[in-house]
Design an enzyme around this catalytic site. Structure first.
Site, short mmCIF file in Angstrom:
data_model
loop_
_atom_site.label_atom_id
_atom_site.label_comp_id
_atom_site.label_asym_id
_atom_site.label_seq_id
_atom_site.Cartn_x
_atom_site.Cartn_y
_atom_site.Cartn_z
N THR A 14 5.54 2.81 7.47
CA THR A 14 4.57 4.48 7.23
C THR A 14 3.29 3.70 6.92
OG1 THR A 14 6.13 5.44 6.24
CG2 THR A 14 3.69 5.91 6.12
N VAL A 15 2.54 2.44 6.51
CA VAL A 15 1.85 2.36 5.48
C VAL A 15 1.41 0.89 6.18
CG1 VAL A 15 0.37 0.96 3.82
CG2 VAL A 15 2.35 2.41 3.05
N ARG A 47 12.03 -5.69 10.52
CA ARG A 47 13.21 -6.02 10.38
C ARG A 47 14.03 -6.17 12.13
NH1 ARG A 47 15.12 -2.28 6.33
NH2 ARG A 47 13.82 -1.26 7.60
N GLU A 131 -4.66 -3.52 -4.71
CA GLU A 131 -5.21 -1.56 -4.80
C GLU A 131 -4.34 -0.71 -3.66
OE1 GLU A 131 -8.88 -0.47 -5.60
OE2 GLU A 131 -7.40 0.36 -6.53
N GLY A 189 6.74 10.94 4.45
CA GLY A 189 6.35 9.02 4.67
C GLY A 189 5.77 9.24 2.71
N LYS A 207 3.88 1.75 -11.28
CA LYS A 207 2.47 1.62 -12.02
C LYS A 207 1.99 1.30 -12.90
CE LYS A 207 2.55 4.36 -7.23
NZ LYS A 207 3.41 5.88 -6.31
#
Ligand code: NAP
Ligand code: HSE
Length: 442
Positions: A14-15, A47, A131, A189, A207
Site C-alpha cells: 500500500t504505502v 516478497r 514522519e 488499505g 505510536k
C-alpha cells in the site's frame, strides 16, 4: 546538476506503491524542492517479484533480496515499508551498517527496537527518518521535535489509529456492523497486515511510545502502556453515549505530572474514551487522526489529517526523502536529540494510570429484579465514587430472562478506585455479563 539521491524501496504494498507513484509522477516538483537534486528510484525489493503492481516499476529494478539494495553504491536511502519487527529489523540494521540513511513508516519496529536502531544509526552517522510512522500524513514528529522545542510537553491526547476510528465512525454514523467496517478498512488499505494490532490498541500504543520518546525522553516497554481496544464496544454503547451527549473514540494519552520533590512522571495508556460531541477530537471522522499536544508555554495545540492510507502516508515518506536530499532530515532526525541512548537517565518516570482521575461510563447487563441497582451503587459507594446519572430503560421484548442494560455515569475518581469498584460489580449475582466501562473526558 547535483548527484541524484538514490532510493531503494523495500516493500511495495500500500504505502510503497504510493511512494513509487509520487517519485515518478512528481519528479520535477521534487527536484525543484531539493534545489535541483533529483530523487531517483534505484531498487524495489518485494516478497513476490512476479506480483502485478499498481505502480509502474521497471522490471530491472525489482528483486527479492534486500542486500541487493543495501550493497548498491548508487542507493543512498533505504525506505523500509515491509512492516513487522523481524525481517524489517534486519533490513534496517543492514542498511545502517552499510552507511545508508533509512526512512520507515514502521511504528511497531521503532516501539520494539528503537533504541538498538538509533544506537546503530549514531555509530554509522546516518539518519533514521520516521514522519510516516505516527498519524500517517500528519507532520507530528517534526512538530514535536522542532516546532514545539521551547516547551515541555505536559499532555498528549491522540486519535492515532485510522482503522479503529474508521470502524467507530462507520458504526456510529452508518449503522455498519463492526465486522463489515473492519473489512472495509482493510479493503481501503488502512489496516495493518494483522488487523488485531489496530483494534486491540497495540498500533496506537506503538505510536504513543514513539511520541513519548520525543516528548518525554522515555522508552516504554510494551507493558508500560496499558491498552484496551475497541472490540468490547457494542452498538448499544455508541447509542447510550450519544444519548448522554458523547462520542466514543479510541484515544492514546500521555499525562505528565510533577510529583513534589521526586522525579516527574508520565502515565501512558490507550483506551476508548467518551468525548463530548462538541469536543474537537470527537469530530474527527473516518481514517482521520488528530493529536492534541499541550506545551507548558504554548498551551493547547491540535493537529489533524489523514492518518492512514496509501497517498497520505506516502506524502510523509517522500517528505523525509526531500529533507534527506537537502540535508535537513540529518538534523531533524539526529539520533542524539530524538532517541534516548541506552542507559541514559530519562527526565520522566513512567507511572501506572491508577492515579489518573476521570469520570467513568459503566454499562452493565443486569437482572431486572429487586436489589440489583442498590448492590451496584453499594460497590461504587464503597470506593467513595459518586454517581452522576443513571439510564435504565423499560425491558423490551427480546431481552432474555428479564435482563436490561443499565448505564451509570460517575463523578471523578481515581482510575484504580473505579477499577476496584467495577471488579466488585462484576461479582454480583445480578450482573449477567462482565462490566463494560470507559473513562469520560469532560
Ligand atoms: P503492505 O501493503 O502489506 O505491503 C508490504 C510490502 O512488503 C509488500 O510489498 C510485500 O511484498 C513486502 N514484503 C513483505 N515481506 C517481505 C520480505 N520478507 N521481503 C521483501 N518484501 C517483503 O503494507 P503497508 O500497508 O504498505 O505497510 C507498510 C508499513 O507502513 C508498515 O510498517 C505499516 O505499519 C506502515 N504504515 C502503513 C500505513 C497504511 O495506511 N497502510 C500507514 C502508516 C504506516 P509483496 O508485495 O511481494 O507481497
Ligand atoms: N493501520 C494503521 C492505522 C495505519 O489504521 O492507523 C497507519 O499507521
Amino acid at each position: 546538476m547535483s548527484e541524484p539521491l538514490g532510493v531503494a524501496l523495500v516493500g511495495c504494498g500500500t504505502v510503497g506503491t504510493g511512494v513509487a507513484k509520487i517519485l515518478s509522477r512528481h519528479a520535477d516538483r521534487l527536484t525543484g524542492r531539493t534545489g535541483g537534486r533529483p530523487i531517483v528510484l534505484r531498487r524495489v525489493i518485494v516478497r513476490d517479484a512476479d506480483k502485478p503492481r499498481e505502480c509502474e516499476v521497471p522490471p530491472g529494478l525489482i528483486a527479492t533480496d534486500h542486500t541487493v539494495a543495501t550493497s548498491d553504491p548508487a542507493v543512498h536511502v533505504v525506505v523500509e515499508l515491509i512492516g513487522g519487527t523481524t525481517h524489517a529489523k534486519r533490513v534496517v540494521l543492514d542498511a545502517i551498517a552499510a552507511g545508508k540513511h533509512v526512512v520507515t513508516a514502521n511504528k511497531a519496529l521503532l516501539a520494539a527496537h528503537g533504541t538498538e536502531i538509533f544506537t546503530a544509526a549514531r555509530k554509522h552517522g546516518v539518519a533514521v527518518c520516521f514522519e510516516a510512522a505516527v498519524a500517517g500524513g500528519v507532520p507530528i514528529i517534526r512538530t514535536l521535535a522542532e516546532s514545539l522545542s521551547a516547551n515541555q510537553i505536559t499532555a498528549i491526547q491522540g486519535i492515532l489509529n485510522g482503522t479503529s476510528n474508521f470502524i467507530l465512525t462507520s458504526m456510529a454514523e452508518g449503522g455498519m456492523s463492526y465486522d463489515d467496517a473492519l473489512k472495509e478498512a482493510q479493503r481501503l488499505g488502512y489496516a495493518e497486515a494483522d488487523p488485531t494490532l489496530d483494534v486491540d490498541g497495540s498500533d496506537a500504543a506503538h505510536k504513543l511510545a514513539v511520541l513519548a520518546q520525543i516528548a518525554f525522553g522515555v522508552t516504554p516497554k510494551p507493558t508500560d502502556i496499558e491498552r484496551q481496544g475497541i472490540a468490547g464496544i457494542q452498538a448499544m454503547d455508541i447509542r447510550f453515549a450519544d444519548e448522554l451527549g458523547y462520542t466514543i473514540k479510541l484515544l492514546a494519552e500521555a499525562w505528565a505530572s510533577e510529583s513534589g520533590p521526586g522525579p516527574s512522571t508520565v502515565a501512558l495508556h490507550v483506551a476508548p474514551v467518551l468525548l463530548r460531541h462538541t469536543d474537537m477530537l470527537a469530530q474527527v471522522r473516518g481514517a482521520y487522526n488528530a493529536i492534541l499536544v499541550v506545551g507548558d508555554i504554548v498551551g493547547e495545540t491540535l493537529y489533524q489529517g489523514p492518518g492512514a492510507g496509501m497517498m497520505p502516508t506516502a506524502s510523509s515518506v517522500v517528505g523525509d526523502l526531500v529533507d534527506l536530499a537537502v540535508g535537513r532530515a540529518q538534523h531533524t532526525f539526529a539520533a542524539a536529540k530524538l532517541w534516548s541512548a541506552p542507559g541514559e537517565r530519562p527526565a520522566f518516570q513512567i507511572a501506572p494510570s491508577e492515579k489518573v482521575r476521570s469520570r467513568f461510563y459503566l454499562r452493565l447487563i443486569v437482572k431486572d429484579e429487586p436489589g440489583t441497582l442498590a448492590d451496584v451503587c453499594r460497590c461504587l459507594a464503597d470506593q467513595e465514587i459518586s454517581i452522576s446519572s443513571v439510564i435504565q430503560h423499560e425491558a423490551q421484548d427480546g431481552h432474555p430472562e428479564k435482563t436490561v442494560p443499565l448505564v451509570i455515569m460517575t463523578h471523578y475518581s481515581e482510575t484504580g478506585q473505579f477499577r476496584t469498584a467495577a471488579a466488585a460489580v462484576g461479582k454480583l449475582t445480578g450482573i449477567v455479563s462482565p462490566p463494560v466501562f470507559f473513562s469520560v473526558d469532560d
